[in-house]
Write an enzyme that holds these catalytic residues in place. Sequence first.
Site, PDB file in Angstrom:
ATOM      1  N   LYS A  13     -76.799 -29.396  24.907  1.00 52.33           N
ATOM      2  CA  LYS A  13     -76.583 -29.906  23.545  1.00 52.33           C
ATOM      3  C   LYS A  13     -77.814 -30.648  23.023  1.00 52.33           C
ATOM      4  O   LYS A  13     -78.288 -30.389  21.923  1.00 52.33           O
ATOM      5  CB  LYS A  13     -75.364 -30.854  23.495  1.00 52.33           C
ATOM      6  CG  LYS A  13     -74.058 -30.224  23.926  1.00 52.33           C
ATOM      7  CD  LYS A  13     -72.898 -31.191  23.831  1.00 52.33           C
ATOM      8  CE  LYS A  13     -73.017 -32.431  24.707  1.00 52.33           C
ATOM      9  NZ  LYS A  13     -72.991 -32.156  26.163  1.00 52.33           N
ATOM     10  N   ARG A  88     -65.663 -36.763  20.533  1.00 54.67           N
ATOM     11  CA  ARG A  88     -65.443 -36.492  21.938  1.00 54.67           C
ATOM     12  C   ARG A  88     -63.977 -36.546  22.324  1.00 54.67           C
ATOM     13  O   ARG A  88     -63.646 -36.400  23.485  1.00 54.67           O
ATOM     14  CB  ARG A  88     -66.147 -37.582  22.714  1.00 54.67           C
ATOM     15  CG  ARG A  88     -67.102 -36.890  23.673  1.00 54.67           C
ATOM     16  CD  ARG A  88     -67.955 -37.512  24.246  1.00 54.67           C
ATOM     17  NE  ARG A  88     -68.634 -37.311  25.406  1.00 54.67           N
ATOM     18  CZ  ARG A  88     -69.948 -37.204  25.430  1.00 54.67           C
ATOM     19  NH1 ARG A  88     -70.640 -37.156  24.349  1.00 54.67           N
ATOM     20  NH2 ARG A  88     -70.533 -37.133  26.571  1.00 54.67           N
ATOM     21  N   ARG A 127     -82.564 -32.307  35.620  1.00 51.18           N
ATOM     22  CA  ARG A 127     -82.942 -32.897  34.317  1.00 51.18           C
ATOM     23  C   ARG A 127     -83.775 -34.171  34.497  1.00 51.18           C
ATOM     24  O   ARG A 127     -83.498 -35.004  35.359  1.00 51.18           O
ATOM     25  CB  ARG A 127     -81.697 -33.262  33.506  1.00 51.18           C
ATOM     26  CG  ARG A 127     -82.076 -34.063  32.245  1.00 51.18           C
ATOM     27  CD  ARG A 127     -80.965 -34.182  31.253  1.00 51.18           C
ATOM     28  NE  ARG A 127     -79.740 -34.669  31.832  1.00 51.18           N
ATOM     29  CZ  ARG A 127     -78.560 -34.566  31.244  1.00 51.18           C
ATOM     30  NH1 ARG A 127     -78.457 -34.009  30.053  1.00 51.18           N
ATOM     31  NH2 ARG A 127     -77.479 -35.029  31.833  1.00 51.18           N
ATOM     32  N   ARG A 161     -81.275 -39.743  34.782  1.00 57.48           N
ATOM     33  CA  ARG A 161     -80.233 -40.606  34.216  1.00 57.48           C
ATOM     34  C   ARG A 161     -79.330 -41.168  35.310  1.00 57.48           C
ATOM     35  O   ARG A 161     -78.982 -40.466  36.248  1.00 57.48           O
ATOM     36  CB  ARG A 161     -79.382 -39.800  33.225  1.00 57.48           C
ATOM     37  CG  ARG A 161     -79.872 -39.891  31.816  1.00 57.48           C
ATOM     38  CD  ARG A 161     -79.230 -38.900  30.874  1.00 57.48           C
ATOM     39  NE  ARG A 161     -77.770 -38.876  30.878  1.00 57.48           N
ATOM     40  CZ  ARG A 161     -77.050 -38.117  30.040  1.00 57.48           C
ATOM     41  NH1 ARG A 161     -77.665 -37.353  29.136  1.00 57.48           N
ATOM     42  NH2 ARG A 161     -75.745 -38.119  30.090  1.00 57.48           N
ATOM     43  N   ARG A 172     -67.536 -36.915  34.660  1.00 53.48           N
ATOM     44  CA  ARG A 172     -67.827 -36.540  33.266  1.00 53.48           C
ATOM     45  C   ARG A 172     -67.251 -35.167  32.932  1.00 53.48           C
ATOM     46  O   ARG A 172     -66.739 -34.955  31.832  1.00 53.48           O
ATOM     47  CB  ARG A 172     -69.347 -36.558  33.021  1.00 53.48           C
ATOM     48  CG  ARG A 172     -69.889 -37.982  32.870  1.00 53.48           C
ATOM     49  CD  ARG A 172     -71.383 -38.066  33.092  1.00 53.48           C
ATOM     50  NE  ARG A 172     -72.141 -37.212  32.221  1.00 53.48           N
ATOM     51  CZ  ARG A 172     -73.367 -36.756  32.478  1.00 53.48           C
ATOM     52  NH1 ARG A 172     -73.967 -37.082  33.615  1.00 53.48           N
ATOM     53  NH2 ARG A 172     -73.987 -35.999  31.617  1.00 53.48           N
TER      54      ARG A 172
HETATM   55  P1  AP5 Z   1     -79.307 -31.233  27.919  1.00 54.40           P
HETATM   56  O1  AP5 Z   1     -79.749 -30.651  26.637  1.00 54.40           O
HETATM   57  O2  AP5 Z   1     -79.787 -32.585  28.307  1.00 54.40           O
HETATM   58  O3  AP5 Z   1     -77.688 -31.149  28.041  1.00 54.40           O
HETATM   59  P2  AP5 Z   1     -76.560 -31.930  27.245  1.00 54.40           P
HETATM   60  O4  AP5 Z   1     -75.515 -30.934  26.862  1.00 54.40           O
HETATM   61  O5  AP5 Z   1     -77.139 -32.772  26.172  1.00 54.40           O
HETATM   62  O6  AP5 Z   1     -75.972 -32.794  28.439  1.00 54.40           O
HETATM   63  P3  AP5 Z   1     -75.594 -34.340  28.492  1.00 54.40           P
HETATM   64  O7  AP5 Z   1     -75.459 -34.673  29.972  1.00 54.40           O
HETATM   65  O8  AP5 Z   1     -76.514 -35.162  27.676  1.00 54.40           O
HETATM   66  O9  AP5 Z   1     -74.196 -34.346  27.862  1.00 54.40           O
HETATM   67  P4  AP5 Z   1     -73.152 -35.436  27.953  1.00 54.40           P
HETATM   68  O10 AP5 Z   1     -72.226 -34.972  26.916  1.00 54.40           O
HETATM   69  O11 AP5 Z   1     -72.566 -35.611  29.300  1.00 54.40           O
HETATM   70  O12 AP5 Z   1     -73.965 -36.803  27.736  1.00 54.40           O
HETATM   71  P5  AP5 Z   1     -74.124 -37.797  26.503  1.00 54.40           P
HETATM   72  O13 AP5 Z   1     -75.484 -38.332  26.521  1.00 54.40           O
HETATM   73  O14 AP5 Z   1     -73.606 -37.166  25.263  1.00 54.40           O
HETATM   74  O15 AP5 Z   1     -79.715 -30.161  29.071  1.00 54.40           O
HETATM   75  C1  AP5 Z   1     -79.453 -30.447  30.441  1.00 54.40           C
HETATM   76  C2  AP5 Z   1     -80.639 -29.943  31.284  1.00 54.40           C
HETATM   77  O16 AP5 Z   1     -80.655 -28.521  31.239  1.00 54.40           O
HETATM   78  C3  AP5 Z   1     -82.020 -30.397  30.791  1.00 54.40           C
HETATM   79  O17 AP5 Z   1     -82.812 -30.688  31.903  1.00 54.40           O
HETATM   80  C4  AP5 Z   1     -82.574 -29.182  30.040  1.00 54.40           C
HETATM   81  O18 AP5 Z   1     -83.981 -29.118  30.163  1.00 54.40           O
HETATM   82  C5  AP5 Z   1     -81.907 -28.030  30.760  1.00 54.40           C
HETATM   83  N1  AP5 Z   1     -81.586 -26.903  29.890  1.00 54.40           N
HETATM   84  C6  AP5 Z   1     -81.099 -26.931  28.624  1.00 54.40           C
HETATM   85  N2  AP5 Z   1     -80.889 -25.688  28.152  1.00 54.40           N
HETATM   86  C7  AP5 Z   1     -81.234 -24.841  29.172  1.00 54.40           C
HETATM   87  C8  AP5 Z   1     -81.232 -23.413  29.321  1.00 54.40           C
HETATM   88  N3  AP5 Z   1     -80.824 -22.592  28.331  1.00 54.40           N
HETATM   89  N4  AP5 Z   1     -81.629 -22.889  30.501  1.00 54.40           N
HETATM   90  C9  AP5 Z   1     -82.027 -23.700  31.513  1.00 54.40           C
HETATM   91  N5  AP5 Z   1     -82.058 -25.048  31.441  1.00 54.40           N
HETATM   92  C10 AP5 Z   1     -81.660 -25.608  30.276  1.00 54.40           C
HETATM   93  O19 AP5 Z   1     -73.106 -38.948  26.899  1.00 54.40           O
HETATM   94  C11 AP5 Z   1     -73.360 -39.811  27.976  1.00 54.40           C
HETATM   95  C12 AP5 Z   1     -72.288 -40.888  28.045  1.00 54.40           C
HETATM   96  O20 AP5 Z   1     -72.311 -41.682  26.854  1.00 54.40           O
HETATM   97  C13 AP5 Z   1     -70.834 -40.391  28.137  1.00 54.40           C
HETATM   98  O21 AP5 Z   1     -70.464 -40.081  29.456  1.00 54.40           O
HETATM   99  C14 AP5 Z   1     -70.087 -41.582  27.554  1.00 54.40           C
HETATM  100  O22 AP5 Z   1     -69.975 -42.616  28.493  1.00 54.40           O
HETATM  101  C15 AP5 Z   1     -71.009 -42.037  26.439  1.00 54.40           C
HETATM  102  N6  AP5 Z   1     -70.714 -41.394  25.154  1.00 54.40           N
HETATM  103  C16 AP5 Z   1     -71.537 -40.576  24.435  1.00 54.40           C
HETATM  104  N7  AP5 Z   1     -70.938 -40.166  23.313  1.00 54.40           N
HETATM  105  C17 AP5 Z   1     -69.699 -40.720  23.309  1.00 54.40           C
HETATM  106  C18 AP5 Z   1     -68.586 -40.654  22.419  1.00 54.40           C
HETATM  107  N8  AP5 Z   1     -68.620 -39.901  21.303  1.00 54.40           N
HETATM  108  N9  AP5 Z   1     -67.480 -41.358  22.728  1.00 54.40           N
HETATM  109  C19 AP5 Z   1     -67.419 -42.109  23.841  1.00 54.40           C
HETATM  110  N10 AP5 Z   1     -68.423 -42.198  24.738  1.00 54.40           N
HETATM  111  C20 AP5 Z   1     -69.555 -41.510  24.484  1.00 54.40           C
HETATM  112 MG    MG Z   2     -77.360 -34.812  25.875  1.00 54.78          MG
END
Ligand code: AP5
Ligand code: MG
Length: 216
Positions: A13, A88, A127, A161, A172
């Site tokens: 994402k 979410r 990552r 992270r 998660r």
């Molecule tokens: P990346 O793009 O980083 O993946 P992502 O989908 O963004 O994964 P996240 O782990 O960030 O998602 P998340 O939803 O768990 O975390 P968030 O920060 O939102 O890609 C991953 C890796 O793959 C990278 O190394 C990239 O280079 C590689 N890659 C990408 N595309 C590729 C491809 N096509 N082929 C190969 N490799 C590839 O949330 C974190 C925490 O914050 C949550 O757990 C929660 O505690 C809190 N939080 C955030 N939002 C909310 C909300 N709305 N409500 C409540 N709590 C929240």
């Molecule tokens: Mg992300």
Amino acid sequence: MRIVLVGPPGAGKGTQAKIIAGRLAIPAISTGDIFRANVGAGTPLGLEAKGYMDKGLLVPDSITIGMVRDRLADPDVAGGFLLDGFPRNVAQAEELESILVGLGTKLDVVLELVVDNDEVVKRIAGRRLCRNDSTHIFHVDFQQPKVPGVCDVCGGELYQRDDDKEETVRERLAVYERETAPIVGFYAEHGLLSTIDAMGSLDEVTERALAALADR
Ligand code: AP5
Ligand code: MG
């Protein structure tokens, strides 16, 4: 365009949000990045959020929704936005609808990224993020920085992270299935859902995403 990106942890994402938002010249808004910036700066919001993030749990809606409401009132969002990681759960989806009604607008599309669990594990395990800016995302195999451990964009230090530990990732993924996956059905019922296969190379996924958006 007003876009929501949804998909499990590690789906890509954040990676695609930056590319797509850049192409469409709209801001990408990631609630995870806002929380991480606050954790890094040691703000009260960051201290509170960290307790939940480190356990792989959602930060309570009472904190998250107000933060997004404030961000969506900023002037740079008036011409469109891409939300990554919000909503979410169904309560956040309903609140987003009412925030947008209040602003006299609505979503155009919710883009779902579908990847299998084995791929998620590989993407998260390798990552690396930049300490200066967590929108600078790398992977030790799939998106290598030119110099290991150093951000190509700004020279910052790359790190793993805290919530990318195996047991936290498992939690998660469970939270995604339990709390976030239901919004996919919610948006399908509202006629807003476009689903793409997010397996394959970065460029392939970007092409599929842009094609799905162009269909809207
Ligand atoms: P990346 O793009 O980083 O993946 P992502 O989908 O963004 O994964 P996240 O782990 O960030 O998602 P998340 O939803 O768990 O975390 P968030 O920060 O939102 O890609 C991953 C890796 O793959 C990278 O190394 C990239 O280079 C590689 N890659 C990408 N595309 C590729 C491809 N096509 N082929 C190969 N490799 C590839 O949330 C974190 C925490 O914050 C949550 O757990 C929660 O505690 C809190 N939080 C955030 N939002 C909310 C909300 N709305 N409500 C409540 N709590 C929240
Ligand atoms: Mg992300």
